[in-house]
Design a protein around this motif. Structure first.
Motif, PDB file in Angstrom:
ATOM      1  N   THR A 306      -5.676   6.583   1.542  1.00 50.55           N
ATOM      2  CA  THR A 306      -5.315   5.319   2.172  1.00 50.55           C
ATOM      3  C   THR A 306      -6.196   5.111   3.393  1.00 50.55           C
ATOM      4  O   THR A 306      -6.720   6.064   3.978  1.00 50.55           O
ATOM      5  N   GLU A 308      -6.158   3.682   7.070  1.00 53.58           N
ATOM      6  CA  GLU A 308      -5.353   3.250   8.205  1.00 53.58           C
ATOM      7  C   GLU A 308      -6.288   2.899   9.351  1.00 53.58           C
ATOM      8  O   GLU A 308      -6.818   3.781  10.018  1.00 53.58           O
ATOM      9  N   VAL A 371       2.856   3.517   3.932  1.00 52.41           N
ATOM     10  CA  VAL A 371       1.637   2.924   3.368  1.00 52.41           C
ATOM     11  C   VAL A 371       1.917   1.455   3.095  1.00 52.41           C
ATOM     12  O   VAL A 371       2.818   1.112   2.327  1.00 52.41           O
ATOM     13  N   ALA A 376      -2.367   1.999  -2.993  1.00 46.47           N
ATOM     14  CA  ALA A 376      -1.438   2.985  -3.546  1.00 46.47           C
ATOM     15  C   ALA A 376      -0.806   2.522  -4.849  1.00 46.47           C
ATOM     16  O   ALA A 376       0.040   3.248  -5.408  1.00 46.47           O
TER      17      ALA A 376
END
Length: 460
Positions: A306, A308, A371, A376
């Motif tokens: 992921t 961020e 998330v 995802a």
């Protein structure tokens, strides 16, 4: 002599709009049951005077051409905590106001006291506490093994009056001030109780004006509601420069701080800390702590990357599919959006020919990470299929990609950075959207592009 009658107004807790009377729905933001009554002193008005009433006598605004504005490089001061600097966009900026919220006991006061202790050598600091006594603050500093005798640049103040706090700051101007917390402060100009909508808004407005006028950096601690949002009107988040949220379970070891707003850096940036007996310790390699160390591959576990803020982060998505005895099957997510899970299961039924209407489906992101991005989607579906078929995915596999309603696998931002992060941690296989296939091969990583959900299921 008759006492003047107090007036009342109604303020929306979501957007801060004022109304002369109560109604079930705010006409500005559309929120239901969000209007709260506040008391105004005699002669006060809930709305500003109109242009016709004051005539704007003598008020001439200064107009400047955009090309004439002098842009100076923003100077930043490091807090001494690398993860906090990352979330703030590189460090502290003079005159900025930072609002930080989180569950009780998650570490808000600990983090700010650590920051004050590290900066006191070069910055005069003021720590204002409205909830704890000065002795409690000193005991917390001792638990961090701080040298209190050398902390001669830190001043403590136990006060809840905004006017008294700002009067002290005007006499002995600090460069950094911590207010813990904004819900305990009150201003003398309002008769409402501390923590009410009017008190929160006016107290924050006075602190922001003082910070901008004198170049003082202010940390404001805010309470959160049971839903996890900052208590009080949403206008507080618009007034400050940066809004930080603590995420995760207060009983867990690791803490995640997320920037949901930042005028001086990237929003949605995260910082990871480990709670120890000496305070919060920055975690330099958070990807390692969010991955489970299984002795052998297990069904229902998929590793994804992921993004961020500016940081790619490896996390583990786990799924559990169990047969439901009857009635409505359960759909539960932790760390992911629950409505999106229902949509993904519908796509899996339509384009993957796998029906889950009689199965309980549970999806969890390991480590308490939340998330919010769509990368995802594909890992969640593959983890669900792996658990449903009781077939573990290959070891060393990384997966990311957004799944559309037509079953297509859509690209996500930062594809090369995600793959580089996976290769750095020793992953050898990757299933990614076809549009995210890098122009150059990545050493040690075999990349398989897919354009449709059926292709990803066929590979596995």
């Amino acid at each position: 002599m008759a006492r003047a009658k107090e007036k009342s107004a109604f303020v929306c807790q979501e957007c801060g709009a004022d109304f002369p009377k109560w109604s079930g729905r705010c006409s500005e933001c559309g929120a239901w049951n969000s209007l709260t009554e506040i008391r105004l002193p005699a002669g006060a008005s809930s709305t500003p005077p109109s242009a016709a009433a004051n005539g704007y006598a003598g008020a001439q605004a200064q107009i400047t051409l955009l090309s004439e504005v002098r842009v100076q490089q923003t100077l930043r001061e490091s807090t001494g905590l690398d993860e906090l600097d990352r979330v703030l966009g590189g460090g502290l900026v003079d005159g900025s106001v930072i609002l930080i919220g989180g569950d009780p006991g998650i570490g808000k006061s600990t983090l700010l006291l650590q920051t004050v202790l590290r900066l006191q050598a070069q910055w005069p600091c003021l720590y204002v506490t409205g909830e704890e006594s000065l002795q409690q603050v000193a005991l917390r500093a001792q638990r961090m093994e701080a040298d209190l005798a050398a902390a001669n640049q830190i001043t403590l103040m136990s006060e809840t009056s905004v006017e008294a706090i700002l009067a002290h700051c005007a006499r002995q101007l600090p460069r950094l001030m911590v207010v813990d917390s904004i819900q305990t402060l009150h201003t003398e100009g309002l008769t409402a109780a501390p923590g009410s909508v009017s008190q929160l808004r006016e107290a924050t407005a006075q602190l922001v004006r003082f910070a901008k006028r004198h170049g003082v950096t202010i940390f404001i601690v805010g309470h959160v509601t049971k839903e996890g949002a900052l208590a009080g009107p949403r206008v507080l988040e618009h007034m400050v420069d940066t809004v930080l949220y603590f995420e995760g379970d207060p009983g867990a070891r690791y803490r995640v701080i997320r920037a949901v707003k930042n005028r001086f850096g990237a929003a949605n940036e995260i910082g990871v800390f480990a709670m120890t007996d000496r305070g919060l310790k920055p975690v330099s390699n958070p990807s390692a702590i969010f991955l489970s160390r299984h002795e052998r591959p297990v069904p229902g576990s998929v590793i994804t990357v992921t993004r961020e803020g500016t940081r790619p982060l490896l996390i583990e998505v786990q799924a559990l599919v169990a047969e439901h005895p009857g009635g409505n099957a359960k759909r539960l997510t932790v760390g992911l959006e629950q409505n999106r899970l229902a949509m993904l299961l519908a796509v899996l039924h339509r384009h993957g020919e796998l029906a889950m209407f009689d199965q309980d489906v549970f999806v969890n992101v390991v480590g308490g990470v939340r998330v919010a991005e769509t990368a995802a989607d594909l890992p969640s579906l593959l983890a669900i299929v792996s658990s449903f078929r009781t077939r573990p995915l290959p070891d060393g596999l990384i997966v990311f990609g957004e799944v559309g309603l037509a079953g297509e696998i859509r690209p996500v931002t930062g594809g090369p950075e995600r793959l580089q992060e996976a290769a750095k941690h020793g992953f050898t296989e990757a299933i990614v959207p076809k549009a995210n296939l890098p122009a150059r091969p990545i050493a040690g990583l075999n990349i398989t592009p897919v354009a449709h959900l059926s292709q990803a299921l066929a590979i596995l």
